[in-house]
Design a protein around this motif. Sequence first.
Motif, mmCIF file in Angstrom:
data_model
loop_
_atom_site.group_PDB
_atom_site.id
_atom_site.type_symbol
_atom_site.label_atom_id
_atom_site.label_comp_id
_atom_site.label_asym_id
_atom_site.label_seq_id
_atom_site.Cartn_x
_atom_site.Cartn_y
_atom_site.Cartn_z
ATOM 1 N N THR A 28 -15.046 2.153 7.299
ATOM 2 C CA THR A 28 -16.082 2.487 6.476
ATOM 3 C C THR A 28 -16.634 3.928 6.535
ATOM 4 O O THR A 28 -17.073 4.391 5.698
ATOM 5 N N ARG B 243 -15.357 6.309 3.645
ATOM 6 C CA ARG B 243 -15.649 6.203 2.445
ATOM 7 C C ARG B 243 -16.410 7.155 1.676
ATOM 8 O O ARG B 243 -17.268 7.676 2.241
ATOM 9 N N TYR C 20 -7.117 3.783 6.152
ATOM 10 C CA TYR C 20 -6.644 3.018 5.045
ATOM 11 C C TYR C 20 -7.621 3.378 4.069
ATOM 12 O O TYR C 20 -8.761 3.728 4.202
ATOM 13 N N GLY C 21 -7.058 3.450 2.783
ATOM 14 C CA GLY C 21 -8.083 3.724 1.525
ATOM 15 C C GLY C 21 -7.179 4.553 0.422
ATOM 16 O O GLY C 21 -6.244 5.200 0.788
ATOM 17 N N SER C 22 -7.492 4.125 -0.731
ATOM 18 C CA SER C 22 -7.173 4.766 -1.892
ATOM 19 C C SER C 22 -7.763 6.199 -1.915
ATOM 20 O O SER C 22 -8.651 6.656 -1.176
ATOM 21 N N SER D 245 -10.904 2.343 5.162
ATOM 22 C CA SER D 245 -11.561 1.545 6.315
ATOM 23 C C SER D 245 -10.710 2.288 7.496
ATOM 24 O O SER D 245 -9.451 2.715 7.341
ATOM 25 N N TYR E 66 -18.652 9.436 -4.989
ATOM 26 C CA TYR E 66 -17.198 9.480 -5.491
ATOM 27 C C TYR E 66 -16.618 10.727 -5.668
ATOM 28 O O TYR E 66 -16.349 11.122 -6.705
ATOM 29 N N ARG F 38 -1.295 4.908 0.524
ATOM 30 C CA ARG F 38 -2.702 4.411 0.794
ATOM 31 C C ARG F 38 -2.785 3.424 1.934
ATOM 32 O O ARG F 38 -3.987 3.465 2.427
ATOM 33 N N HIS G 33 -11.707 6.963 -1.145
ATOM 34 C CA HIS G 33 -12.313 6.094 -2.004
ATOM 35 C C HIS G 33 -13.369 5.300 -1.156
ATOM 36 O O HIS G 33 -13.403 5.151 -0.326
ATOM 37 N N SER G 34 -14.208 4.267 -1.902
ATOM 38 C CA SER G 34 -15.139 3.584 -1.271
ATOM 39 C C SER G 34 -14.557 2.220 -0.710
ATOM 40 O O SER G 34 -15.020 1.454 0.078
ATOM 41 N N ASN G 35 -13.137 2.085 -0.894
ATOM 42 C CA ASN G 35 -12.260 1.030 -0.019
ATOM 43 C C ASN G 35 -11.669 1.482 1.073
ATOM 44 O O ASN G 35 -10.905 0.627 1.811
ATOM 45 N N ASP H 58 0.806 -1.013 -0.036
ATOM 46 C CA ASP H 58 -0.043 0.114 -0.116
ATOM 47 C C ASP H 58 0.903 1.237 0.134
ATOM 48 O O ASP H 58 0.471 2.273 0.673
#
Length: 445
Positions: A319, A322, A292-294, A317, A362, A270, A313-315, A250
């Motif tokens: 959540t 997001r 964590y996350g893009s 964590s 988004y 990331r 992004h929607s990934n 990441d």
Amino acid sequence: MKLLPVLTVSLCSLLLFTGCKDEETLKKSDHDPSKPILLKSFFPLEGGARTKILLDGENFGSDPSKIKVYFNNALASVVSSSGERIYAIVPRLPGEDPKISVVIGQDSMVYENSFVYHTQAQVSTVTGNGKKNFKPGVLSEAEVYGKYLELDAEGNIFMSWRDGGSPATFGVARINEKENIVTPLIEAESSTRILYANGLTVDRATGMLTAAHESTKEVIFTFDPREAWYPRQRNVKYSTADLNSIVDADRYKNFVTFCPYDGHLYTRYRDGKIAKINPETMEAKIVHQGPYGSQYGQAINPKKPWLLYITLHSNASPTEFRQGISVLDLRDPNGSGGFKRMNAPGGSGFRDGPIADALFNYPKDIKFDNDGNMFVADYGNHCIRMVSADNIVTTVAGQPGTSGYKDGGPVESMFNQPWGVAVNEQGDIYIADWSNARIRKLVIE
């Protein structure tokens, strides 16, 4: 924010309407701090940016340099004062239902009624013809497939692109409207790419452009205008412990942002680590471990330059982060405030209003104007949103939920998955309209 035609009234007609006073009767006077400011009325009652307005009252004093007039938090230009009448110019984008306040020394008063502010907006196309490719040349013939944008103080638009064309190419280009040109600064095919660039940043005092190499932990590129933006690779210097702490799987750093508050660059990996980089020595350290996350956007608020804003992004964590806009206070990145989400939880939705209630779909790139208004490329909603300095979200261009390509006013204009945004010194917004393969320009006031 009301998207209506602006009422334009000349200063002469204003004076006729309210009753002209012979200049000889306008007596010079000083503000008396022992007496209160008295507010009476203002005219016109509505208008837009640069509307001439007359504020009537008492004990203003006749020195315009000592008078401040605000529409909400937006500072108006004060032209003159007779002591009983202030002549001022309505500022750009003051926010919802602006209240007019007059501040003189330690005294401050607010008019009872709000000013009705009408917003004008117009979308035009700068360059690109819909072909998902990169081809330099004059604006009318160039092809662009840009994702992220940034501007310098001289009006140069910098664009990063990736994946466009056959074979696919990656690079950074300069676009200049006055020079009528699109030209690459660095370009290579995907198999031999030198720089894998996403978000760009400019130090507007020096004009230095910086891009992060997405997939290499230490590498960034700088483009110095004194060297005609010749690309130079520079390696960030971490301690062994900090470097090893960045998770290899990441390691991706999509953004780098110049912070005028402390003169450093900030980047995020990331795995959630945020690093602070000295742009002169390249010495760096990890200053925060966040979620964590893009990542799809990163920006500094010039009105509060210690605040770093990030879209995830929607990934992401946990959540709760997001598809939202979050903020980190760089003065104390590990303090009690921490990494905070600003807008409502959820995502893949659309809702204007106070930012605590607002929803995006988004959200990609984010940038600020000099007044502290944030502009968001709302990719999934196909529109451009604004978060005002007082944290009210409005849609300023595009038709939420409907994709297309159309220039014009705020209601009829259309976008298709806008990705990048940038704002110049005058407050004009440039948009990388990704799926339309064009660079668009939004002028709002």
